[in-house]
Design an enzyme around this catalytic site. Structure first.
Site, PDB file in Angstrom:
ATOM      1  CB  THR A   1       4.458  -9.824  -1.624  1.00  6.84           C
ATOM      2  OG1 THR A   1       4.491 -10.230  -2.988  1.00  6.84           O
ATOM      3  CG2 THR A   1       3.040  -9.925  -1.093  1.00  6.84           C
ATOM      4  CB  THR A   2       4.047  -5.249   1.912  1.00  5.58           C
ATOM      5  OG1 THR A   2       2.839  -4.890   1.238  1.00  5.58           O
ATOM      6  CG2 THR A   2       5.205  -4.512   1.270  1.00  5.58           C
TER       7      THR A   2
ATOM      8  CB  ALA B   1      13.120  -4.241  -0.924  1.00  5.16           C
ATOM      9  CB  SER B   2       9.179  -2.765   2.903  1.00  5.87           C
ATOM     10  OG  SER B   2      10.089  -1.698   3.122  1.00  5.87           O
ATOM     11  CG  ASN B   3       9.350   1.706  -1.497  1.00 10.67           C
ATOM     12  OD1 ASN B   3       9.953   1.891  -2.555  1.00 10.67           O
ATOM     13  ND2 ASN B   3       8.229   2.326  -1.192  1.00 10.67           N
TER      14      ASN B   3
ATOM     15  CG  HIS C   1      -0.057   2.884  -0.049  1.00  7.89           C
ATOM     16  ND1 HIS C   1       0.556   3.173   1.138  1.00  7.89           N
ATOM     17  CD2 HIS C   1       0.921   2.479  -0.906  1.00  7.89           C
ATOM     18  CE1 HIS C   1       1.867   2.957   1.009  1.00  7.89           C
ATOM     19  NE2 HIS C   1       2.106   2.545  -0.225  1.00  7.89           N
ATOM     20  CG  HIS C   2      -3.404   1.954  -4.621  1.00  8.08           C
ATOM     21  ND1 HIS C   2      -3.949   0.703  -4.586  1.00  8.08           N
ATOM     22  CD2 HIS C   2      -2.062   1.786  -4.585  1.00  8.08           C
ATOM     23  CE1 HIS C   2      -2.984  -0.202  -4.534  1.00  8.08           C
ATOM     24  NE2 HIS C   2      -1.823   0.435  -4.532  1.00  8.08           N
TER      25      HIS C   2
ATOM     26  CE  LYS D   1       0.398  -0.990   1.238  1.00  7.72           C
ATOM     27  NZ  LYS D   1       1.058  -2.183   0.726  1.00  7.72           N
TER      28      LYS D   1
ATOM     29  N   GLY E   1       4.301  -1.851   4.206  1.00  8.77           N
ATOM     30  CA  GLY E   1       5.622  -2.370   4.570  1.00  8.77           C
ATOM     31  C   GLY E   1       6.632  -1.229   4.658  1.00  8.77           C
ATOM     32  CB  THR E   2       7.102   1.826   2.603  1.00  2.00           C
ATOM     33  OG1 THR E   2       7.188   1.030   1.427  1.00  2.00           O
ATOM     34  CG2 THR E   2       8.063   2.996   2.513  1.00  2.00           C
TER      35      THR E   2
HETATM   36  N1  LIG Z   1       8.120  -3.470  -2.415  1.00  2.00           N
HETATM   37  C1  LIG Z   1       7.644  -2.511  -3.221  1.00  2.00           C
HETATM   38  O1  LIG Z   1       8.386  -1.629  -3.715  1.00  2.00           O
HETATM   39  C2  LIG Z   1       6.162  -2.510  -3.540  1.00  2.00           C
HETATM   40  C3  LIG Z   1       5.605  -1.540  -4.381  1.00  2.00           C
HETATM   41  C4  LIG Z   1       4.257  -1.637  -4.717  1.00  2.00           C
HETATM   42  C5  LIG Z   1       3.483  -2.683  -4.211  1.00  2.00           C
HETATM   43  N2  LIG Z   1       4.056  -3.581  -3.360  1.00  2.00           N
HETATM   44  C6  LIG Z   1       3.324  -4.745  -2.854  1.00  2.00           C
HETATM   45  O2  LIG Z   1       3.314  -5.709  -3.899  1.00  2.00           O
HETATM   46  C7  LIG Z   1       2.130  -6.538  -3.783  1.00  2.00           C
HETATM   47  C8  LIG Z   1       1.381  -6.526  -5.117  1.00  2.00           C
HETATM   48  O3  LIG Z   1       0.898  -5.225  -5.377  1.00  2.00           O
HETATM   49  P1  LIG Z   1      -0.029  -4.947  -6.652  1.00  2.00           P
HETATM   50  O4  LIG Z   1      -0.444  -3.531  -6.531  1.00  2.00           O
HETATM   51  O5  LIG Z   1       0.632  -5.436  -7.900  1.00  2.00           O
HETATM   52  O6  LIG Z   1      -1.267  -5.911  -6.293  1.00  2.00           O
HETATM   53  P2  LIG Z   1      -2.349  -6.504  -7.317  1.00  2.00           P
HETATM   54  O7  LIG Z   1      -2.601  -5.552  -8.423  1.00  2.00           O
HETATM   55  O8  LIG Z   1      -3.481  -6.976  -6.453  1.00  2.00           O
HETATM   56  O9  LIG Z   1      -1.598  -7.780  -7.955  1.00  2.00           O
HETATM   57  C9  LIG Z   1      -1.363  -8.980  -7.279  1.00  2.00           C
HETATM   58  C10 LIG Z   1      -1.472 -10.098  -8.307  1.00  2.00           C
HETATM   59  O10 LIG Z   1      -1.079 -11.331  -7.687  1.00  2.00           O
HETATM   60  C11 LIG Z   1      -1.986 -12.325  -8.142  1.00  2.00           C
HETATM   61  N3  LIG Z   1      -2.001 -13.457  -7.249  1.00  2.00           N
HETATM   62  C12 LIG Z   1      -2.817 -13.715  -6.190  1.00  2.00           C
HETATM   63  N4  LIG Z   1      -2.483 -14.888  -5.619  1.00  2.00           N
HETATM   64  C13 LIG Z   1      -1.421 -15.367  -6.313  1.00  2.00           C
HETATM   65  C14 LIG Z   1      -0.626 -16.545  -6.222  1.00  2.00           C
HETATM   66  N5  LIG Z   1      -0.842 -17.462  -5.266  1.00  2.00           N
HETATM   67  N6  LIG Z   1       0.381 -16.721  -7.097  1.00  2.00           N
HETATM   68  C15 LIG Z   1       0.622 -15.796  -8.046  1.00  2.00           C
HETATM   69  N7  LIG Z   1      -0.110 -14.672  -8.217  1.00  2.00           N
HETATM   70  C16 LIG Z   1      -1.120 -14.471  -7.357  1.00  2.00           C
HETATM   71  C17 LIG Z   1      -3.310 -11.592  -8.226  1.00  2.00           C
HETATM   72  O11 LIG Z   1      -4.223 -12.302  -9.052  1.00  2.00           O
HETATM   73  P3  LIG Z   1      -5.810 -12.102  -8.792  1.00  2.00           P
HETATM   74  O12 LIG Z   1      -6.084 -10.649  -8.981  1.00  2.00           O
HETATM   75  O13 LIG Z   1      -6.403 -13.004  -9.820  1.00  2.00           O
HETATM   76  O14 LIG Z   1      -6.037 -12.541  -7.373  1.00  2.00           O
HETATM   77  C18 LIG Z   1      -2.884 -10.270  -8.843  1.00  2.00           C
HETATM   78  O15 LIG Z   1      -2.833 -10.345 -10.262  1.00  2.00           O
HETATM   79  C19 LIG Z   1       1.363  -5.967  -2.585  1.00  2.00           C
HETATM   80  O16 LIG Z   1       1.712  -6.690  -1.421  1.00  2.00           O
HETATM   81  C20 LIG Z   1       1.880  -4.536  -2.477  1.00  2.00           C
HETATM   82  O17 LIG Z   1       1.785  -4.019  -1.155  1.00  2.00           O
HETATM   83  C21 LIG Z   1       5.376  -3.513  -3.032  1.00  2.00           C
END
Ligand SMILES: NC(=O)c1ccc[n+]([C@@H]2O[C@H](COP(=O)([O-])OP(=O)(O)OC[C@H]3O[C@@H](n4cnc5c(N)ncnc54)[C@H](OP(=O)(O)O)[C@@H]3O)[C@@H](O)[C@H]2O)c1
Length: 233
Positions: free
Chosen positions: A73-74, A97-99, A132-133, A136, A142-143
């Site tokens: 998570t970022t 990791a940010s990525n 990004h899409h 986001k 974060g990257t």
């Molecule tokens: N480090 C990396 O390589 C990388 C790569 C891609 C994305 N990311 C990051 O990863 C995060 C998630 O991205 P995503 O695209 O998967 O987002 P997403 O599709 O919005 O998924 C996030 C999920 O977390 C759930 N959630 C919300 N509050 C929560 C809680 N307290 N406990 C548990 N689950 C909860 C949401 O549920 P609801 O929809 O019901 O709220 C949703 O299903 C973002 O911060 C993104 O920037 C990081």
């Protein structure tokens, strides 16, 4: 290995698929509400990809109960130092990791080397752009922040990064467009030309694979780690 998925959105679902193809079992999925710590006891490791406002609370609960955490998570990093301290205190592994993609982690290393070289040519000004899409929530990514920190290691005269126009700082610009999985560009611009250095993700699979590889690596380790430890970069 037994894996718990924390956050079952775009990334959580991709991680589930990739983990299963690598022979792992998903023993628990948490997607908000109260955390079921009893069910989480079956997990060797938890992989957390939620939302900026949810990450720190989730990670703290898991680490306090001795469950190693891989988090992608970022947008919540003001709390990172306290999570690092919790991992030390409870002698459990925490990896953020940010990525997670191999390509981006190679990009980070090359970015630092490129910045060290470009700093000798003051006619070129560095800048960062990310796309990004539209789903986001945080900007810049974060990257992009990690890439900025890499540039700033060489450009110590700049006062950090900014999303505003400021000659004294490294500018990051961001676009939200569909369909983009994550494009990051470090550019060096002079009055007569521009050099660009770009990483473009074609899907979420690289992030998910890296997170699962980190989850395979982390159990049994104590303290705070990053993707460079996993990839030995
Ligand atoms: N480090 C990396 O390589 C990388 C790569 C891609 C994305 N990311 C990051 O990863 C995060 C998630 O991205 P995503 O695209 O998967 O987002 P997403 O599709 O919005 O998924 C996030 C999920 O977390 C759930 N959630 C919300 N509050 C929560 C809680 N307290 N406990 C548990 N689950 C909860 C949401 O549920 P609801 O929809 O019901 O709220 C949703 O299903 C973002 O911060 C993104 O920037 C990081």
């Amino acid at each position: 290995m037994n894996i718990a998925i924390i956050g079952y959105g775009r990334m959580g679902k991709t991680i589930e698929r990739i983990a299963q193809t690598r022979g792992h079992h998903i023993v628990h999925i948490h997607n908000g509400g109260p955390m079921d710590l009893e069910a989480l006891k079956a997990a060797d490791v938890a992989i957390e990809f939620t939302q900026p406002e949810a990450a720190a609370e989730n990670i703290a609960a898991l680490l306090t109960h001795g469950i190693p955490v891989v988090s992608g998570t970022t947008g919540w990093l003001e709390h990172k130092a306290s999570m690092d301290a919790l991992a030390e205190q409870h002698k459990v592994g925490f990896l953020h990791a940010s990525n997670f993609s191999l390509g981006v982690n190679l990009f980070f290393v090359m970015n630092e080397k490129l910045a060290a070289m470009m700093h000798a040519y003051p006619e070129f000004k560095p800048g960062i752009h990310e796309i990004h899409h539209t789903g986001k929530k945080d900007a810049p990514s974060g990257t992009a922040i990690t890439a900025a920190e890499g540039v700033l290691q060489a450009y110590k005269e700049l006062k950090g990064w900014t999303m505003n126009e400021d000659d004294q700082a490294l500018r990051i610009t961001a676009d939200r467009l569909d369909p983009y999985f994550g494009t990051h560009e470090v550019h060096y611009t002079s009055d007569i030309d521009t050099i660009t250095f770009t990483h473009e993700a074609k899907s979420r699979d690289g992030f998910a694979l890296g997170a699962v590889m980190a989850a395979e690596w982390l159990p049994g380790k104590a303290g705070s780690f990053g993707m460079r430890d996993v990839l030995n970069l």
